[in-house]
Scaffold this active site. Structure first.
Site, PDB file in Angstrom:
ATOM      1  N   ARG A 102      19.012  46.615  39.084  1.00  0.00           N
ATOM      2  CA  ARG A 102      18.940  45.298  39.729  1.00  0.00           C
ATOM      3  C   ARG A 102      17.804  45.353  40.744  1.00  0.00           C
ATOM      4  O   ARG A 102      17.827  46.179  41.653  1.00  0.00           O
ATOM      5  CB  ARG A 102      20.253  44.961  40.427  1.00  0.00           C
ATOM      6  CG  ARG A 102      20.133  43.755  41.343  1.00  0.00           C
ATOM      7  CD  ARG A 102      21.452  43.282  41.904  1.00  0.00           C
ATOM      8  NE  ARG A 102      22.262  42.655  40.876  1.00  0.00           N
ATOM      9  CZ  ARG A 102      23.325  41.880  41.136  1.00  0.00           C
ATOM     10  NH1 ARG A 102      23.701  41.666  42.377  1.00  0.00           N
ATOM     11  NH2 ARG A 102      24.015  41.349  40.153  1.00  0.00           N
ATOM     12  N   HIS A 129      19.473  37.138  34.351  1.00  0.00           N
ATOM     13  CA  HIS A 129      20.747  37.830  34.607  1.00  0.00           C
ATOM     14  C   HIS A 129      21.518  37.901  33.279  1.00  0.00           C
ATOM     15  O   HIS A 129      22.555  37.263  33.109  1.00  0.00           O
ATOM     16  CB  HIS A 129      21.549  37.083  35.670  1.00  0.00           C
ATOM     17  CG  HIS A 129      22.627  37.903  36.301  1.00  0.00           C
ATOM     18  ND1 HIS A 129      22.877  39.220  35.964  1.00  0.00           N
ATOM     19  CD2 HIS A 129      23.541  37.600  37.264  1.00  0.00           C
ATOM     20  CE1 HIS A 129      23.888  39.673  36.694  1.00  0.00           C
ATOM     21  NE2 HIS A 129      24.306  38.716  37.488  1.00  0.00           N
ATOM     22  N   GLN A 132      25.359  38.686  33.041  1.00  0.00           N
ATOM     23  CA  GLN A 132      26.234  37.583  33.443  1.00  0.00           C
ATOM     24  C   GLN A 132      26.431  36.615  32.277  1.00  0.00           C
ATOM     25  O   GLN A 132      27.546  36.176  31.989  1.00  0.00           O
ATOM     26  CB  GLN A 132      25.620  36.855  34.644  1.00  0.00           C
ATOM     27  CG  GLN A 132      26.490  35.721  35.152  1.00  0.00           C
ATOM     28  CD  GLN A 132      27.814  36.219  35.712  1.00  0.00           C
ATOM     29  OE1 GLN A 132      27.844  37.148  36.497  1.00  0.00           O
ATOM     30  NE2 GLN A 132      28.915  35.601  35.306  1.00  0.00           N
ATOM     31  N   ASP A 224      25.638  27.745  40.668  1.00  0.00           N
ATOM     32  CA  ASP A 224      25.352  29.018  41.329  1.00  0.00           C
ATOM     33  C   ASP A 224      24.839  28.697  42.731  1.00  0.00           C
ATOM     34  O   ASP A 224      24.546  27.529  43.053  1.00  0.00           O
ATOM     35  CB  ASP A 224      24.314  29.799  40.495  1.00  0.00           C
ATOM     36  CG  ASP A 224      24.039  31.201  41.040  1.00  0.00           C
ATOM     37  OD1 ASP A 224      24.870  31.713  41.825  1.00  0.00           O
ATOM     38  OD2 ASP A 224      22.992  31.777  40.697  1.00  0.00           O
ATOM     39  N   CYS A 265      29.066  32.279  38.610  1.00  0.00           N
ATOM     40  CA  CYS A 265      28.915  33.729  38.444  1.00  0.00           C
ATOM     41  C   CYS A 265      29.488  34.500  39.627  1.00  0.00           C
ATOM     42  O   CYS A 265      29.784  35.687  39.496  1.00  0.00           O
ATOM     43  CB  CYS A 265      27.439  34.066  38.266  1.00  0.00           C
ATOM     44  SG  CYS A 265      26.424  33.474  39.630  1.00  0.00           S
ATOM     45  N   ARG A 293      32.824  40.589  33.002  1.00  0.00           N
ATOM     46  CA  ARG A 293      31.646  41.405  33.293  1.00  0.00           C
ATOM     47  C   ARG A 293      31.904  42.867  32.899  1.00  0.00           C
ATOM     48  O   ARG A 293      31.029  43.546  32.410  1.00  0.00           O
ATOM     49  CB  ARG A 293      31.287  41.321  34.794  1.00  0.00           C
ATOM     50  CG  ARG A 293      30.750  39.975  35.259  1.00  0.00           C
ATOM     51  CD  ARG A 293      29.437  39.611  34.588  1.00  0.00           C
ATOM     52  NE  ARG A 293      28.465  40.685  34.704  1.00  0.00           N
ATOM     53  CZ  ARG A 293      27.665  40.894  35.752  1.00  0.00           C
ATOM     54  NH1 ARG A 293      27.694  40.050  36.761  1.00  0.00           N
ATOM     55  NH2 ARG A 293      26.811  41.900  35.767  1.00  0.00           N
TER      56      ARG A 293
HETATM   57  N1  NVA Z   1      21.338  33.573  41.636  1.00  0.00           N
HETATM   58  C1  NVA Z   1      22.089  34.576  42.354  1.00  0.00           C
HETATM   59  C2  NVA Z   1      23.021  35.272  41.441  1.00  0.00           C
HETATM   60  C3  NVA Z   1      23.888  36.320  42.077  1.00  0.00           C
HETATM   61  C4  NVA Z   1      24.794  36.994  41.115  1.00  0.00           C
HETATM   62  C5  NVA Z   1      21.124  35.541  43.022  1.00  0.00           C
HETATM   63  O1  NVA Z   1      20.160  35.944  42.364  1.00  0.00           O
HETATM   64  O2  NVA Z   1      21.336  35.881  44.173  1.00  0.00           O
HETATM   65  N1   CP Z   2      27.777  37.744  39.407  1.00  0.00           N
HETATM   66  C1   CP Z   2      27.194  38.841  39.912  1.00  0.00           C
HETATM   67  O1   CP Z   2      26.239  39.401  39.374  1.00  0.00           O
HETATM   68  O2   CP Z   2      27.783  39.281  41.059  1.00  0.00           O
HETATM   69  P1   CP Z   2      27.248  40.461  41.980  1.00  0.00           P
HETATM   70  O3   CP Z   2      25.987  39.988  42.651  1.00  0.00           O
HETATM   71  O4   CP Z   2      28.363  40.676  42.960  1.00  0.00           O
HETATM   72  O5   CP Z   2      26.998  41.665  41.145  1.00  0.00           O
END
Ligand code: NVA
Ligand code: CP
Length: 312
Positions: A102, A129, A132, A224, A265, A293
């Site tokens: 990530r 993502h 997800q 989101d 998510c 997940r």
């Molecule tokens: N769009 C959000 C998703 C988190 C799971 C982010 O990138 O922070």
């Molecule tokens: N939905 C998701 O990816 O959550 P986290 O950021 O907690 O991993």
């Protein structure tokens, strides 16, 4: 040649996607069936951004496959002191069976995957993502019995989650409508990639500025956060002003199909992108998404490590 990495949903073929969802369901009922797969081995998970679900679901998935998750971040690795992505990728390929990453720039994950000889999984970048979206498709398939004929409406910031949902719906033939304010639409290149998939699957893609038009006849309403990790904090008030008309309220949900589910998510901000009555109400499937997940992470690692995915 088997698919080595999962960097975005569009890397998968439709048969791969179906296989991953079937395998996820199998693993839900028999989680320890493949406990020998990773016996004595590690999978490295690297997080340059915070995570609850991704970090912990991959940890559990790796343990269920008999392996040990090694969780690291930029401050623990020499990457944070300027060691190259390529050197890091080649070195970890000598130690671990897979690398889950990530980070911010999508390009870093692509470079990592090119240099690594082990599978690399995109666990969220600023653009994608995919893990997800796999869990979301599984949630929808289990809730409605099938994906055929479903419509998903994504309402809010056209971000990484929206991008992966665009590709996922387009691949499976589901219809998708994305409603975002001007300036917050999904990335044009990703939309184009999704349109190409949609042309093959029969999916309809609509991108609009009208949330009520987007949710019409939708079987799932998805939103989101308005400020993603890595977005500029200084933009917060501008984002709130632009995105407030896109909040998922009971009124917006009532404008969707009568059997509609609410999806997110997580993490969520009640009172910003979604009203508390919606996310905590009877239509919400957010905890099923979160649970899925883990099943999809386990299925993905299993399928990549056994070389079962053919790719797009
Ligand atoms: N769009 C959000 C998703 C988190 C799971 C982010 O990138 O922070
Ligand atoms: N939905 C998701 O990816 O959550 P986290 O950021 O907690 O991993």
């Amino acid at each position: 040649m088997a698919l080595k990495d999962l960097l975005r949903v569009a890397d998968l073929g439709l048969a791969d996607l179906r296989h991953l969802l079937d395998l996820s369901d199998e693993l839900r009922s028999e989680p320890y069936r493949y406990h020998d797969l990773l016996r004595g081995d590690t999978v490295i998970t690297y997080f340059a951004k915070p995570s609850t679900r991704t970090r912990l679901s991959f940890g559990s998935a790796i343990a269920r496959l008999g392996g040990t998750p090694e969780v690291v971040g930029p401050t623990e690795l020499q990457l944070g002191r300027g060691e190259t992505i390529e050197d890091t990728a080649r070195v970890v390929s000598r130690y671990a069976r897979a690398f889950v990453i990530r980070t911010f720039a999508d390009d870093e994950v692509c470079r990592f995957a090119d240099a690594a000889s082990i599978p690399v999984v995109n666990a969220l970048t600023d653009l994608h993502h995919p893990c997800q979206a796999l869990a979301d498709l599984l949630t929808l398939r289990n809730h409605f019995g099938q994906l055929d004929g479903l419509k998903l409406a994504y309402v809010g910031d056209g971000n990484n989650v929206a991008h992966s949902l665009l590709e996922a719906c387009a691949l499976t033939g589901m219809d998708i409508a994305v409603a975002s304010p001007a300036g917050f639409e999904p990335d044009a290149a990703i939309r184009e990639a999704a349109e190409k998939l949609a042309a093959a699957s029969g999916s309809e893609i609509v991108v609009t500025h009208d949330p009520f038009a987007a949710v019409r006849d939708a079987d799932a309403v998805y939103t989101d956060v308005w400020l993603s990790m890595g977005d500029d904090e200084a933009e917060r008030s501008h984002r709130i002003a632009a995105l407030t008309p896109f909040r998922v309220t009971p009124e917006l949900l009532a404008a969707a199909s009568g059997r509609c589910v609410f999806m997110h998510c997580l993490p969520a901000h009640r009172g910003e992108e979604v009203a508390a009555e919606v996310i905590d109400g009877p239509h919400s499937v957010v905890l099923d998404q979160a649970e899925n997940r883990m099943h999809t992470a386990q299925a993905l690692l299993l399928a990549l490590l056994r070389g079962e995915l053919r790719g797009a």
